[in-house]
Write a protein that holds these residues in place. Structure first.
Motif, PDB file in Angstrom:
ATOM      1  N   LEU A   4       1.101  -1.449  -0.382  1.00 21.61           N
ATOM      2  CA  LEU A   4      -0.644  -0.360   0.255  1.00 21.61           C
ATOM      3  C   LEU A   4       1.106   0.923   0.034  1.00 21.61           C
ATOM      4  CD1 LEU A   4      -2.614  -1.230   2.826  1.00 21.61           C
ATOM      5  CD2 LEU A   4      -3.134  -1.725   0.077  1.00 21.61           C
ATOM      6  N   LEU A   5       0.781   2.129  -0.517  1.00 24.26           N
ATOM      7  CA  LEU A   5       1.151   3.824  -0.984  1.00 24.26           C
ATOM      8  C   LEU A   5       0.250   4.897  -0.300  1.00 24.26           C
ATOM      9  CD1 LEU A   5       3.041   3.361  -4.144  1.00 24.26           C
ATOM     10  CD2 LEU A   5       3.911   2.784  -2.123  1.00 24.26           C
ATOM     11  N   VAL A   6       1.125   5.061   0.623  1.00 28.33           N
ATOM     12  CA  VAL A   6       0.099   6.686   0.265  1.00 28.33           C
ATOM     13  C   VAL A   6       1.054   7.508  -0.190  1.00 28.33           C
ATOM     14  CG1 VAL A   6      -0.473   7.811   3.268  1.00 28.33           C
ATOM     15  CG2 VAL A   6      -0.460   5.430   3.570  1.00 28.33           C
ATOM     16  N   SER A   7      -0.449   8.622  -0.064  1.00 26.14           N
ATOM     17  CA  SER A   7       0.286  10.462  -1.232  1.00 26.14           C
ATOM     18  C   SER A   7       0.592  10.847  -0.398  1.00 26.14           C
ATOM     19  CB  SER A   7      -1.431  10.770  -1.386  1.00 26.14           C
ATOM     20  OG  SER A   7      -0.802  11.410  -2.643  1.00 26.14           O
ATOM     21  N   PRO A   8       2.032  11.514  -1.266  1.00 23.93           N
ATOM     22  CA  PRO A   8       2.734  12.303   0.697  1.00 23.93           C
ATOM     23  C   PRO A   8       1.256  13.138   0.584  1.00 23.93           C
ATOM     24  CG  PRO A   8       3.378  13.111  -1.896  1.00 23.93           C
ATOM     25  CD  PRO A   8       2.005  11.943  -1.758  1.00 23.93           C
ATOM     26  N   GLY A  43       1.396   4.635  19.708  1.00 29.32           N
ATOM     27  CA  GLY A  43       2.181   5.474  20.003  1.00 29.32           C
ATOM     28  C   GLY A  43       2.911   6.435  19.291  1.00 29.32           C
ATOM     29  N   ALA A  44       4.514   6.923  19.812  1.00 32.83           N
ATOM     30  CA  ALA A  44       4.902   7.346  18.217  1.00 32.83           C
ATOM     31  C   ALA A  44       5.748   6.281  17.030  1.00 32.83           C
ATOM     32  CB  ALA A  44       5.951   8.534  19.509  1.00 32.83           C
ATOM     33  N   GLY A  45       5.446   7.853  16.607  1.00 30.65           N
ATOM     34  CA  GLY A  45       6.302   6.773  15.119  1.00 30.65           C
ATOM     35  C   GLY A  45       6.183   8.016  13.825  1.00 30.65           C
ATOM     36  N   VAL A  46       6.489   7.718  13.381  1.00 33.64           N
ATOM     37  CA  VAL A  46       7.181   8.323  11.864  1.00 33.64           C
ATOM     38  C   VAL A  46       5.869   7.571  11.091  1.00 33.64           C
ATOM     39  CG1 VAL A  46       7.952   7.442   9.714  1.00 33.64           C
ATOM     40  CG2 VAL A  46       9.182   8.232  11.572  1.00 33.64           C
ATOM     41  N   PHE A  47       4.664   8.556  10.262  1.00 29.72           N
ATOM     42  CA  PHE A  47       3.246   8.115   9.828  1.00 29.72           C
ATOM     43  C   PHE A  47       4.371   7.743   8.246  1.00 29.72           C
ATOM     44  CE2 PHE A  47       1.941  11.363  12.163  1.00 29.72           C
ATOM     45  CZ  PHE A  47       1.300  11.200  12.993  1.00 29.72           C
ATOM     46  N   PRO A  48       3.724   6.215   8.107  1.00 24.83           N
ATOM     47  CA  PRO A  48       4.344   5.238   6.616  1.00 24.83           C
ATOM     48  C   PRO A  48       3.690   5.816   5.666  1.00 24.83           C
ATOM     49  CG  PRO A  48       2.742   3.806   7.764  1.00 24.83           C
ATOM     50  CD  PRO A  48       2.840   4.959   9.207  1.00 24.83           C
ATOM     51  N   SER A  49       4.187   5.824   4.460  1.00 23.75           N
ATOM     52  CA  SER A  49       4.030   6.158   2.759  1.00 23.75           C
ATOM     53  C   SER A  49       4.504   4.655   1.953  1.00 23.75           C
ATOM     54  CB  SER A  49       5.210   6.869   2.577  1.00 23.75           C
ATOM     55  OG  SER A  49       6.417   6.100   2.248  1.00 23.75           O
ATOM     56  N   ARG A  50       4.815   3.579   2.723  1.00 23.94           N
ATOM     57  CA  ARG A  50       4.552   2.514   2.016  1.00 23.94           C
ATOM     58  C   ARG A  50       4.143   1.073   3.110  1.00 23.94           C
ATOM     59  NH1 ARG A  50       9.331   1.455  -1.660  1.00 23.94           N
ATOM     60  NH2 ARG A  50      10.181  -0.253  -0.079  1.00 23.94           N
ATOM     61  N   ILE A  51       3.530   0.499   3.626  1.00 23.72           N
ATOM     62  CA  ILE A  51       2.920  -1.184   3.913  1.00 23.72           C
ATOM     63  C   ILE A  51       3.087  -1.835   2.747  1.00 23.72           C
ATOM     64  CG2 ILE A  51       1.692  -1.590   5.214  1.00 23.72           C
ATOM     65  CD1 ILE A  51       0.213   1.865   5.107  1.00 23.72           C
ATOM     66  N   ASP A  52       3.797  -2.936   3.219  1.00 25.88           N
ATOM     67  CA  ASP A  52       4.372  -3.738   2.632  1.00 25.88           C
ATOM     68  C   ASP A  52       2.967  -4.308   4.155  1.00 25.88           C
ATOM     69  OD1 ASP A  52       5.680  -3.473   0.870  1.00 25.88           O
ATOM     70  OD2 ASP A  52       7.149  -3.505   2.232  1.00 25.88           O
ATOM     71  N   GLU A  79       4.682  12.058  -6.215  1.00 26.25           N
ATOM     72  CA  GLU A  79       5.242  13.582  -6.080  1.00 26.25           C
ATOM     73  C   GLU A  79       4.178  14.281  -5.296  1.00 26.25           C
ATOM     74  OE1 GLU A  79       5.251  14.292 -10.435  1.00 26.25           O
ATOM     75  OE2 GLU A  79       7.182  13.434  -9.731  1.00 26.25           O
ATOM     76  N   ALA A  80       2.396  14.681  -5.347  1.00 21.95           N
ATOM     77  CA  ALA A  80       1.462  15.658  -4.661  1.00 21.95           C
ATOM     78  C   ALA A  80       0.656  15.282  -4.319  1.00 21.95           C
ATOM     79  CB  ALA A  80       1.194  16.579  -6.332  1.00 21.95           C
ATOM     80  N   PRO A  81       1.029  16.096  -2.890  1.00 19.63           N
ATOM     81  CA  PRO A  81      -0.393  15.255  -2.304  1.00 19.63           C
ATOM     82  C   PRO A  81      -1.905  16.463  -2.606  1.00 19.63           C
ATOM     83  CG  PRO A  81       0.394  17.357  -1.861  1.00 19.63           C
ATOM     84  CD  PRO A  81       1.137  16.774  -2.508  1.00 19.63           C
TER      85      PRO A  81
END
Length: 169
Positions: free
Chosen positions: A46-50, A79-88, A161-163
């Motif tokens: 899964l890819l999350v748009s920027p 909890g805290a963490g980076v919001f992923p842009s790629r999720i296998d 590229e674009a949100p």
């Protein structure tokens, strides 16, 4: 009512309809928040748009079949963490835990839905894409399947590229 007045009214009405169609046709379409692609090992990603302000709360994939038993794989923010842009799929990213795990593999000839939900500031934001293994298998290198217009194929680079317009608080 005279014929001249009637013609003017019809002309104005037709003109307004044509202007509305032109305006709608020339406005940029909605951009998807989530896409699906094949990853390097042949699995699904899964890819999350920027969207820098997007705080992802939940991510889920489920079997899209009301007649079958519910199958669901979902993640919940932990909890805290980076919001992923790629999720296998089936591998939770750092900062997320598996909330439901009844879906453990994708099967041919089934339809699935991936959804993502969260907030941008205090505004809720979500995305959805429908997919199948066959649909993902038809993608060429560099292409993704998005939720725009019911499953549009799009260039991966363009997607990343674009949100989307909804990405602003």
């Amino acid at each position: 009512m005279s014929a001249g007045v009637l013609r003017r009214r019809v002309f104005l009405s037709v003109g307004m309809v044509l202007m509305a169609h032109w305006a709608v046709g020339c406005t940029p379409g909605s951009k998807a928040l989530i896409a699906v692609e094949r990853n390097e090992s042949g699995g699904v990603r899964l890819l999350v748009s920027p969207c820098p302000e997007f705080g992802i709360r939940t991510i889920s994939v489920f079997l899209d079949d009301d007649t079958a038993p519910a199958e669901d794989w979902s993640l919940k923010k932990e909890g805290a963490g980076v919001f992923p842009s790629r999720i296998d799929l089936f591998a939770p990213p750092v900062g997320y835990k598996i909330d439901k795990g009844t879906l453990t593999e994708l099967k041919p000839a089934n339809s699935y839905v991936a959804e993502i939900a969260g907030e941008v500031g205090s505004k809720p934001l979500s995305g959805r894409v429908e997919f199948s293994l066959e649909g993902i298998g038809e993608l060429r290198s560099g292409q993704v399947l998005t939720g725009v217009r019911g499953g549009a194929v799009m260039d991966r680079k363009e997607f990343m590229e674009a949100p989307p317009g909804d990405c602003k608080p």
